[in-house]
Motif scaffolding. Structure first.
Motif, mmCIF file in Angstrom:
data_model
loop_
_atom_site.group_PDB
_atom_site.id
_atom_site.type_symbol
_atom_site.label_atom_id
_atom_site.label_comp_id
_atom_site.label_asym_id
_atom_site.label_seq_id
_atom_site.Cartn_x
_atom_site.Cartn_y
_atom_site.Cartn_z
ATOM 1 N N TRP A 140 -49.714 -61.031 32.950
ATOM 2 C CA TRP A 140 -49.105 -59.725 32.937
ATOM 3 C C TRP A 140 -47.902 -59.822 34.143
ATOM 4 C CZ3 TRP A 140 -48.676 -55.991 36.572
ATOM 5 C CH2 TRP A 140 -47.741 -54.917 36.414
ATOM 6 N N TRP A 200 -43.914 -59.725 34.136
ATOM 7 C CA TRP A 200 -43.195 -58.692 34.601
ATOM 8 C C TRP A 200 -42.093 -58.993 35.735
ATOM 9 C CZ3 TRP A 200 -43.610 -55.920 39.591
ATOM 10 C CH2 TRP A 200 -42.794 -54.854 39.749
ATOM 11 N N SER A 223 -39.045 -60.553 33.952
ATOM 12 C CA SER A 223 -38.282 -59.763 33.289
ATOM 13 C C SER A 223 -37.452 -58.941 34.114
ATOM 14 C CB SER A 223 -39.072 -58.601 32.521
ATOM 15 O OG SER A 223 -40.180 -57.681 33.223
ATOM 16 N N ALA A 253 -45.243 -49.778 36.717
ATOM 17 C CA ALA A 253 -45.525 -50.703 35.758
ATOM 18 C C ALA A 253 -46.798 -51.009 35.402
ATOM 19 C CB ALA A 253 -44.710 -51.825 35.803
ATOM 20 N N GLN A 304 -48.899 -50.321 31.668
ATOM 21 C CA GLN A 304 -49.659 -51.330 30.989
ATOM 22 C C GLN A 304 -51.032 -51.259 30.673
ATOM 23 O OE1 GLN A 304 -48.255 -53.878 29.482
ATOM 24 N NE2 GLN A 304 -50.286 -55.213 28.774
#
Length: 245
Positions: free
Chosen positions: A23, A27, A30, A46, A50
């Protein structure tokens, strides 16, 4: 560690494991190649979106507000209370509020004994939990002592009943003779009494002295046969044999 916000994110990334690592990589990708290093608040927001969405957070807060000891031990209740309290920091921001929330969820008997103690100056959550745990241990020991005393009395009563139940009168299995047994006992007793009476009567007769005859001058029973033609022994006429002198 007095690290900067950007350094805190990098340090936290080394603590991630398994799916959280993938993850974090996704992230960071992104954010774009030319994006500045993420700040700590950006990372926390964030991460919580999640793995800890708002609906789950609200559910944990509701569980904390409605938490009651119920069938749990004080130790189990304390752990659950401490675990859920971190999801409601604004509700228990003061130590007095946290202590009050803990005491309010206890069982009624413990609430009565802890309410006054919770108002003491300097009382914190650790001390009130330890005090409550000590109360529960004392009540448990008293209950064990009471149960042990009741068990001893029950065993003593059972042993006494066994001793009483092991006694049986002679000639009886249940202690109470059946009607046929009572009839048999009655008949036997009556026959025994009759036999005893007959024996006593016969013995008395045998011991009684015979009267002396006024005719022959001898002691004998019945009619005197002296001077008659019958046998002195059997009383038969014309019996062979001489009269007894």
């Amino acid at each position: 560690m007095h690290s900067l916000d950007t350094e805190s994110v990098e340090l936290a990334s080394y603590r991630l494991r398994d799916a959280a690592v993938y993850w974090y990589i996704a992230w960071m990708s992104s954010r774009g190649a030319n994006a500045p290093p993420p700040m700590w608040k950006q990372f926390v927001d964030a991460f919580l979106r999640q793995y800890f969405p708002p609906e789950v957070h609200r559910a944990r807060v509701d569980r904390f507000l409605t938490l009651r000891q119920g069938n749990r031990s004080v130790r189990e209740y304390s752990l659950q209370c401490n675990s859920l309290a971190r999801y409601a920091p604004t509700i228990v921001v003061e130590m007095e509020d946290r202590v009050h929330r803990f005491v309010a969820g206890l069982e009624p008997l413990l609430i009565n004994e802890c309410s006054t103690t919770a108002l003491l100056d300097g009382m914190d959550i650790a001390h009130i939990q330890a005090y409550t745990q000590n109360l529960e241990d004392q009540k448990g020991q008293q209950s064990e002592d009471l149960n042990e005393g009741q068990s001893k009395r029950a065993r003593s009563s059972s042993q006494l009943e066994d001793v009483r139940g092991s006694f049986r009168p002679p000639h009886s299995v249940t202690g109470i003779p059946s009607p046929s047994q009572r009839l048999s006992y009655s008949d036997s007793s009556r026959d025994s009494r009759t036999s005893s009476f007959q024996y006593q009567r016969d013995s008395a007769r045998m011991r009684m002295p015979l009267p002396r005859c006024s005719q022959c001058g001898r002691a004998h029973s019945g009619r005197c046969r002296q001077g008659s033609d019958v046998c002195y022994t059997c009383g038969v006429l014309d019996h062979e044999g001489l009269p007894e002198e």
